[in-house]
Design a protein around this motif. Structure first.
Motif, short mmCIF file in Angstrom:
data_model
loop_
_atom_site.label_atom_id
_atom_site.label_comp_id
_atom_site.label_asym_id
_atom_site.label_seq_id
_atom_site.Cartn_x
_atom_site.Cartn_y
_atom_site.Cartn_z
N SER A 102 1.64 -16.83 9.04
CA SER A 102 2.10 -15.62 9.71
C SER A 102 3.59 -15.67 10.05
N ASN A 103 4.17 -16.86 9.99
CA ASN A 103 5.60 -17.02 10.29
C ASN A 103 6.46 -17.04 9.03
N TYR A 114 7.43 -15.09 5.11
CA TYR A 114 7.33 -13.97 4.16
C TYR A 114 8.14 -14.37 2.93
N GLY A 171 13.99 -12.51 16.71
CA GLY A 171 12.79 -13.29 16.44
C GLY A 171 11.92 -12.71 15.33
N ARG A 172 12.44 -11.74 14.59
CA ARG A 172 11.62 -11.08 13.58
C ARG A 172 11.61 -11.85 12.26
N LEU A 173 10.66 -11.53 11.43
CA LEU A 173 10.70 -11.90 10.02
C LEU A 173 11.60 -10.90 9.31
N ARG A 213 10.08 -16.79 10.50
CA ARG A 213 10.14 -16.56 11.94
C ARG A 213 10.19 -17.93 12.60
N TRP A 214 11.19 -18.17 13.41
CA TRP A 214 11.38 -19.54 13.93
C TRP A 214 11.19 -19.67 15.43
N GLY A 238 8.78 -17.52 18.77
CA GLY A 238 7.99 -16.36 19.16
C GLY A 238 6.78 -16.08 18.31
N GLY A 239 6.55 -16.91 17.30
CA GLY A 239 5.42 -16.71 16.41
C GLY A 239 4.29 -17.68 16.70
N GLU A 240 3.33 -17.71 15.81
CA GLU A 240 2.16 -18.57 15.97
C GLU A 240 2.57 -20.03 16.06
N GLN A 242 4.72 -21.43 17.99
CA GLN A 242 6.15 -21.65 18.20
C GLN A 242 6.54 -21.41 19.65
#
Length: 275
Positions: free
Chosen positions: A8-9, A11, A32-34, A53-54, A56-58, A60
């Motif tokens: 999920s982090n 693309y 914090g977006r992709l 995504r580095w 704020g993601g799963e 992280q």
């Protein structure tokens, strides 16, 4: 080092055909977006682009603080499997990460730093009494950083943060700034720096000039693209632009993000070996 990166982090955007020449790690900044739109634009031009995504993601950290630079190395590993060249393209905090990674990972042949910084900065804190920590770590140790001046007060309800960074450099002192300086002259690859002179987020154009000067002293060329009327955001040709509205000032006149992107695109295409 991170054992894996949650799907999920990530693309990944592939170019058409069988070409897999340049693999580009795409890093957003404090959003914090992709950066899906940017990855798609680079793939359309012939790169294999991996947006990461580095924070704020799963799995992280929720904010950009004590981010392991090994995370970016692990993402480059995913590109190295089937790409001839490795590059990193980052904006703002992502440009900070790109430069810090490139001076540590010799596989990186090209860096495109949009709205760059020449020093590492303090990580974001969630509470006023939180300890001062680096935004980055390497091999378990915090990267030396310039602390943010917590006495600074914005002048407007919709603040410009560039004065905070200028004040923080001054209050930290020359020794702290030098300790936090990113040694871009040790990166022997191709470096493209893109900045707006009217950047109200942080002084990216000043940083670009400092980086280029340090590399020139080491006999290294740097391609610097500066637009006098542009601000912090950059939109590349063919990129689906993100929502550029912010609760703070970013600088630049109308159309500046697209104009700066178009101005920098020839140098970016050449550096990344794009079509």
């Amino acid at each position: 080092m991170p054992a894996s990166i949650a799907a999920s982090n990530l693309y990944r955007a592939e170019p058409t055909g069988s070409a897999r020449g340049t693999g580009v790690l795409v890093l957003a900044g404090s959003s914090g977006r992709l950066d899906v739109g940017r990855a798609d634009a680079l793939a359309a031009a012939g790169a294999t682009a991996l947006a990461l995504r580095w924070f704020g993601g799963e799995g992280q950290p929720p904010v950009p603080c004590e981010i392991e630079l090994e995370l970016f190395v692990a993402a480059l590993d995913l590109l190295a499997a089937d790409c001839e060249r490795l590059a990193i393209l980052g904006l703002s905090y992502g440009a900070e990460a790109a430069l810090l990674t490139a001076v540590r990972d010799s596989r990186v042949s090209t860096v495109v730093a949009l709205a760059p910084t020449d020093v590492a900065w303090e990580g974001q804190h969630q509470h006023d009494d939180d300890p001062r920590l680096s935004k980055w770590t390497w091999r378990g140790e915090g990267v030396p950083f310039v602390p943010l001046d917590r006495e600074w007060v914005p002048a407007l309800d919709r603040p410009a943060f560039a004065p905070l960074y200028l004040q923080s450099r001054a209050s930290a002192g020359a020794d702290a700034v030098e300790a936090a300086r990113i040694p871009a002259e040790t990166f022997r690859g191709t470096l493209v720096l893109v900045a707006g002179e009217d950047d109200q987020v942080w002084p990216g154009a000043q940083a670009a000039r400092r980086i280029a000067a340090s590399r020139a002293e080491a006999g290294l060329a740097t391609h610097v693209v500066i637009d006098a009327a542009a601000g912090h955001p950059v939109v590349l040709p063919g990129e689906t632009p993100p929502d550029l509205r912010r609760g703070y000032q970013v600088g630049g006149d109308e159309g500046a993000p697209q104009r700066l992107g178009a101005l920098a695109w020839p140098a970016i295409r050449e550096a990344l070996h794009l079509t």
